[in-house]
Design a protein around this motif. Structure first.
Motif, PDB file in Angstrom:
ATOM      1  N   ILE B 179      10.962 -19.225   5.510  1.00  0.00           N
ATOM      2  CA  ILE B 179      10.481 -18.773   4.196  1.00  0.00           C
ATOM      3  C   ILE B 179      11.623 -18.119   3.420  1.00  0.00           C
ATOM      4  O   ILE B 179      12.590 -17.661   4.007  1.00  0.00           O
ATOM      5  N   ASP B 180      11.486 -18.060   2.108  1.00  0.00           N
ATOM      6  CA  ASP B 180      12.490 -17.356   1.302  1.00  0.00           C
ATOM      7  C   ASP B 180      12.327 -15.857   1.508  1.00  0.00           C
ATOM      8  O   ASP B 180      11.195 -15.375   1.637  1.00  0.00           O
ATOM      9  N   ASP B 181      13.460 -15.145   1.501  1.00  0.00           N
ATOM     10  CA  ASP B 181      13.385 -13.697   1.697  1.00  0.00           C
ATOM     11  C   ASP B 181      12.482 -13.066   0.643  1.00  0.00           C
ATOM     12  O   ASP B 181      12.664 -13.298  -0.553  1.00  0.00           O
ATOM     13  N   GLY B 182      11.543 -12.295   1.108  1.00  0.00           N
ATOM     14  CA  GLY B 182      10.650 -11.586   0.182  1.00  0.00           C
ATOM     15  C   GLY B 182       9.411 -12.362  -0.218  1.00  0.00           C
ATOM     16  O   GLY B 182       8.482 -11.809  -0.799  1.00  0.00           O
ATOM     17  N   ALA B 266      16.140 -13.553  11.516  1.00  0.00           N
ATOM     18  CA  ALA B 266      15.855 -12.114  11.523  1.00  0.00           C
ATOM     19  C   ALA B 266      15.152 -11.661  10.244  1.00  0.00           C
ATOM     20  O   ALA B 266      14.245 -10.828  10.289  1.00  0.00           O
ATOM     21  N   HIS B 267      15.548 -12.231   9.100  1.00  0.00           N
ATOM     22  CA  HIS B 267      14.917 -11.839   7.841  1.00  0.00           C
ATOM     23  C   HIS B 267      13.407 -12.009   7.924  1.00  0.00           C
ATOM     24  O   HIS B 267      12.632 -11.161   7.518  1.00  0.00           O
ATOM     25  N   GLN B 268      13.031 -13.164   8.467  1.00  0.00           N
ATOM     26  CA  GLN B 268      11.604 -13.477   8.501  1.00  0.00           C
ATOM     27  C   GLN B 268      10.854 -12.561   9.476  1.00  0.00           C
ATOM     28  O   GLN B 268       9.709 -12.189   9.229  1.00  0.00           O
ATOM     29  N   VAL B 269      11.517 -12.200  10.587  1.00  0.00           N
ATOM     30  CA  VAL B 269      10.895 -11.278  11.546  1.00  0.00           C
ATOM     31  C   VAL B 269      10.686  -9.917  10.882  1.00  0.00           C
ATOM     32  O   VAL B 269       9.601  -9.331  10.951  1.00  0.00           O
ATOM     33  N   PHE B 270      11.729  -9.428  10.197  1.00  0.00           N
ATOM     34  CA  PHE B 270      11.604  -8.132   9.512  1.00  0.00           C
ATOM     35  C   PHE B 270      10.569  -8.208   8.397  1.00  0.00           C
ATOM     36  O   PHE B 270       9.867  -7.249   8.120  1.00  0.00           O
ATOM     37  N   GLU B 271      10.490  -9.356   7.767  1.00  0.00           N
ATOM     38  CA  GLU B 271       9.498  -9.521   6.698  1.00  0.00           C
ATOM     39  C   GLU B 271       8.082  -9.431   7.282  1.00  0.00           C
ATOM     40  O   GLU B 271       7.190  -8.815   6.690  1.00  0.00           O
ATOM     41  N   LEU B 275       5.317  -6.739   6.258  1.00  0.00           N
ATOM     42  CA  LEU B 275       3.980  -7.192   5.865  1.00  0.00           C
ATOM     43  C   LEU B 275       2.924  -6.417   6.656  1.00  0.00           C
ATOM     44  O   LEU B 275       1.934  -5.934   6.088  1.00  0.00           O
ATOM     45  N   CYS B 276       3.145  -6.290   7.958  1.00  0.00           N
ATOM     46  CA  CYS B 276       2.216  -5.545   8.808  1.00  0.00           C
ATOM     47  C   CYS B 276       2.109  -4.103   8.318  1.00  0.00           C
ATOM     48  O   CYS B 276       1.018  -3.555   8.203  1.00  0.00           O
ATOM     49  N   ALA B 277       3.265  -3.511   7.981  1.00  0.00           N
ATOM     50  CA  ALA B 277       3.284  -2.133   7.489  1.00  0.00           C
ATOM     51  C   ALA B 277       2.465  -2.011   6.203  1.00  0.00           C
ATOM     52  O   ALA B 277       1.715  -1.050   6.022  1.00  0.00           O
ATOM     53  N   ALA B 278       2.606  -2.995   5.316  1.00  0.00           N
ATOM     54  CA  ALA B 278       1.874  -2.965   4.056  1.00  0.00           C
ATOM     55  C   ALA B 278       0.372  -3.046   4.305  1.00  0.00           C
ATOM     56  O   ALA B 278      -0.422  -2.396   3.628  1.00  0.00           O
ATOM     57  N   ILE B 279      -0.005  -3.836   5.290  1.00  0.00           N
ATOM     58  CA  ILE B 279      -1.436  -4.018   5.563  1.00  0.00           C
ATOM     59  C   ILE B 279      -2.038  -2.807   6.269  1.00  0.00           C
ATOM     60  O   ILE B 279      -3.117  -2.342   5.915  1.00  0.00           O
ATOM     61  N   ILE B 280      -1.338  -2.263   7.273  1.00  0.00           N
ATOM     62  CA  ILE B 280      -1.937  -1.149   8.039  1.00  0.00           C
ATOM     63  C   ILE B 280      -1.588   0.219   7.459  1.00  0.00           C
ATOM     64  O   ILE B 280      -2.196   1.210   7.823  1.00  0.00           O
TER      65      ILE B 280
END
Lengths: 239, 606
Positions: B179-182, B266-271, B275-280
């Motif tokens: 995926i594209d970063d962000g 790595a970008h996608q893993v951190f993304e 995403l998880c942080a934004a949801i929880i």
């Protein structure tokens, strides 16, 4: 509305927040254990108190009692397994009951009798372990340590000290002493500390008290551990 | 040293949770953790010295006595053995003039074994001062010996010695469409967080570490938090600290997919973590990176920096008001830390001992706060799902196992490396792709998984059939099953944390009992005793390590009982050791070696 679970088919009440062990003890049901002591945070490591809860094995000392639990405790299978776990503890260290001052007062020995353990079953490891007799009043024989952490917890939670810890990994696990020299004499441990008396085996002993109570008149010489345990660990004990 | 420790503690804000990171720095600087350092550190971090000693003694990469200035560790994975590890280690020991497990007299070099380093596709592998050495052979060993004896700093060593290849052979859903970063975050903010969680739920994504817990449900439970918070006001609910942890402690022998994902995706893993942080509703995340992957550390830090600069990490992410950052914490050589609650203990600066459950990490995790712990691949998949939707992912796989699984394939095949397959793919088609022939069997899911024989290649990759965290080791017909089982059994005994009796003593007994049978000292009843011991460990151990430690024996005993039986002597009682050999000391002392000083082992039946 009262909460209940069943243990071996018998209904046992429990209060919210109680573990299976606590509910069982309050109801007069003995679940074998070594690392558990009602006064301290449960540890769940010896695994002698393993019970089967709705088909799944759990440590009774840490697992919360919950409505609808069907607990199996005193079954042939669990007793066989608990005996083998006890045998594991015997072969892991150097437990020579006839020559140990704790004999007759030892919970490890008493649990073994209770579970009808007649031999060690597994091959011995015969580890080479040290003895620390540096302290004026208390000695440690590491050969008999079963890593239950009761001394660790008693020192922290009751004595407000931090004399003991468990270190190492796997079979190299060992008890360590919180002093720069690593010796007991350089700690603030006192013979009156709970930690000096809590050991379920003969690993921590008070000096100059040996054989004051003769063999034959000791705690488990006339009573089984289930009876002693229920008498002393019942929540209303001492009232 | 005093100043060094002082600065180190200050750099780590005197936080005891950073103990592993601090000890790593001390070990790397002084080649051990000196007693004075422990005393000073105990004061600075305000923790008992025993906590520091216990951590040092728990993790394989910390030592209380000095290692060599060049610390060489050779990977002990079964695949390294298959590539000639024993012979090479012997050669290395001879060239360097140091015994395995020892430090050379001049203190320059030490040599030892270490558990699988995650380079099974390019072994035999090792580590030097924490950095990977791949494709070891005699030529490379000669070069390494020379460099060490010249005392050349690692920075001046030829880079090809440290070269690590990705070896991606078969990309599918995830590896093909990075995926594209962000883009995952942008889509999620546009769609709404609860709606994005619904997409993840729809995707059917299950944890990729092997256990397969439903990801959306885990995130949902963490968002809900402990029961007592369920009824508090929304504002208070949102103030609750939560944590996102990425489990990159990829220690299962034969697994190396996370190494590749962190190297190239790595970008996608951190993304996915963001995403998880934004949801929880988390503000802090951790990547727990196994110590063996030290070589990825700097690169991953620079990816985090790039993301901070791009507004994808840090304060006010994408101007949406989300504050979240990620810290990388390195492990120090302990397989058990792949277990999520042990990993959390380790993150807190303690020994990696699995916690009692309940409570589970989703309600009481890091520092007692609700915490999501997911595998590297799970976060990566979640990010893709956020962009492409749940249906895109759920359209692939089987009913109970949606999407694809990334495998690390190694062992006896022409092209060891990374392969991605839709769940439901048959083992045979995997074998065809990686170029495996004359196959005896496969270890799926690593030592803690299952051994399957060549009669079972129509079975499928799926949680409901053959589940795997990614390890897939191929064995051809030249391999000896008992050697494989022996390697795995020794591995578990070495990695048992020692917390509970059945695993601590049981895995050590299992090693003894298996050695006894393999070395030919077993007699009737010994295989039964072996199986009994296996069942005991499996039924009563505290965590997944112990519960699966007997799988290598159990799964092969089920398939090849005759192999074990054939090792037994035909007599009813056989001492578990070499009786005559044990008398050697007595003979030497008596200065005798005549026939009368020897015992025949109990007489064999004719």
């Amino acid at each position: 509305m009262s909460n209940t679970i069943t243990i071996d088919g018998n209904t046992v009440p429990f209060e919210d927040g109680q573990t299976i062990m606590e509910a069982a003890t309050a109801a007069g049901v003995y679940i074998p254990h070594l690392c558990h002591h009602p006064e301290f945070t449960p540890h769940g490591s010896c695994k002698l108190c393993t019970v089967n809860v709705n088909g799944r094995n759990c440590s009774a000392c840490t697992f919360p009692a919950m409505e609808g639990q069907n607990v199996l405790n005193n079954t042939r299978e669990l007793t066989d397994d608990r005996r083998k776990i006890t045998q594991m503890l015997f072969v892991e260290g150097n437990h020579l009951c006839p020559g140990c001052e704790k004999t007759g007062n030892c919970q490890l020995q008493a649990v073994a009798y209770h579970l009808n353990m007649l031999d060690n079953h597994f091959p011995h490891f015969y580890p080479s372990r040290e003895l620390d007799a540096s302290h004026a009043e208390v000695m440690i024989d590491h050969n008999r340590c079963i890593f239950c952490t009761l001394c660790v917890r008693a020192s922290q939670q009751k004595d407000g000290k931090d004399v003991f810890a468990i270190s190492g990994r796997g079979l190299n696990k060992h008890l360590i002493i919180n002093s720069q020299s690593g010796l007991l004499k350089d700690t603030d441990l006192e013979a009156t500390d709970e930690a000096a008396h809590i050991c379920p085996t003969g690993a921590i002993l008070i000096k100059r008290t040996g054989y004051q109570v003769p063999i034959g008149e000791r705690i488990y010489d006339h009573k089984q551990i289930d009876q002693v345990s229920l008498e002393t660990e019942h929540p209303r004990h001492g009232e | 040293m005093k100043q060094f420790i002082q600065d180190l503690a200050e750099k780590n804000h005197y936080q005891a949770t950073h103990l592993l990171q601090i000890l790593r720095a001390i070990q790397s600087r002084y080649y051990y953790v000196p007693e004075d350092a422990i005393e000073q550190l105990a004061g600075l971090l305000q923790i008992p010295r025993t906590q520091i000693i216990s951590v040092v003694e728990f993790y394989s990469f910390f030592h209380l006595t000095p290692r060599g200035q060049y610390e060489l560790l050779i990977s002990d994975s079964i695949t390294d053995h298959m590539l000639g590890k024993i012979d090479l280690t012997g050669y290395l020991a001879k060239q360097l003039n140091v015994a395995v497990g020892a430090v050379r007299d001049d203190g320059l070099v030490s040599l030892d074994n270490t558990s699988c380093t995650g380079m099974c596709d390019q072994g035999p592998a090792g580590l030097i001062n924490g950095y990977p050495l791949t494709l070891l052979d005699r030529t490379r060993i000669d070069l390494i010996t020379e460099l060490i004896n010249q005392q050349k700093p690692l920075a001046e060593w030829p880079v090809e010695l440290f070269h690590v290849d990705d070896n991606i052979y078969k990309p599918d859903l995830l590896l093909q469409q990075q995926i594209d970063d962000g883009s995952a975050l942008r889509t999620a903010f546009k769609r709404g967080m609860q709606e994005t969680l619904a997409e993840i739920d729809k995707s059917g994504l299950r944890g990729r570490g092997g256990a397969g817990y439903n990801t959306a449900w885990k995130w949902h439970l963490c968002y809900e938090g402990p029961e007592e918070d369920a009824f508090c006001e929304v504002a208070t609910h949102n103030q609750q600290q939560r944590y996102v942890v990425c489990n990159a402690d990829e220690g299962e022998p034969g697994t190396f997919k996370d190494r590749v994902l962190l190297n190239s995706y790595a970008h996608q893993v951190f993304e996915g973590m963001t995403l998880c942080a934004a949801i929880i509703g988390a503000q802090q995340g951790f990547l727990y990176l196994r110590g063996e992957y030290l070589h990825l550390y700097d690169k991953l830090q620079s990816v985090l920096d790039q993301r901070r600069q791009a507004g994808l990490l840090g304060n006010n992410i994408l101007n949406e008001g989300l504050n979240f950052d990620i810290e990388i914490c390195l492990g120090a050589g302990a397989y058990i830390c792949g277990e999520e609650s042990a990993l959390i203990e380790s993150l807190e600066g303690k020994m990696g001992i699995p916690r009692n459950r309940p409570p589970y990490p989703v309600t009481q995790g890091y520092l007692g706060k609700p915490t999501v712990v997911n595998n590297v691949e799970t976060f990566m998949a979640a990010a893709s799902i956020a962009v492409n939707g749940g249906g895109w992912f759920a359209g692939v796989g089987t009913e109970k196992s949606k999407g694809t699984k990334i495998l690390s394939i190694c062992g006896d095949c022409a092209r060891p490396g990374i392969y991605e397959y839709p769940f439901g793919t048959s083992i045979q088609s995997v074998l065809n792709d990686c170029g495996a022939s004359d196959v005896l069997g496969i270890q799926i899911g690593g030592p803690s998984g299952t051994f399957i024989s060549n009669q079972e290649f129509d079975r499928k990759l799926a949680f409901e059939d053959l589940a795997t965290g990614g390890s897939f080791i191929v064995f051809n017909n030249s391999r000896n099953i008992l050697d494989i089982v022996n390697n795995f059994t020794h591995f578990f005994a070495h990695e048992s944390c020692g917390f509970c009796t059945p695993c601590r003593v049981g895995t050590a007994l299992l090693k003894k009992q298996l050695d006894k049978i393999i070395e030919g000292y077993g007699s009737a009843g010994d295989v039964v005793a072996l199986e009994e011991l296996c069942q005991l460990i499996k039924k009563h151990s505290h965590c997944g390590l112990g519960q699966t430690a007997a799988n290598p024996v159990l799964t092969t005993l089920e398939r090849y009982p005759e192999l074990y039986q054939s090792k037994l002597k035909k007599i009813s009682y056989e001492p578990g050791f070499d009786l005559d050999g044990a008398l050697e000391t007595a003979r030497r002392m008596a200065n005798r070696n005549d026939a009368g000083a020897h015992l025949t082992q109990v007489e064999e039946e004719s």
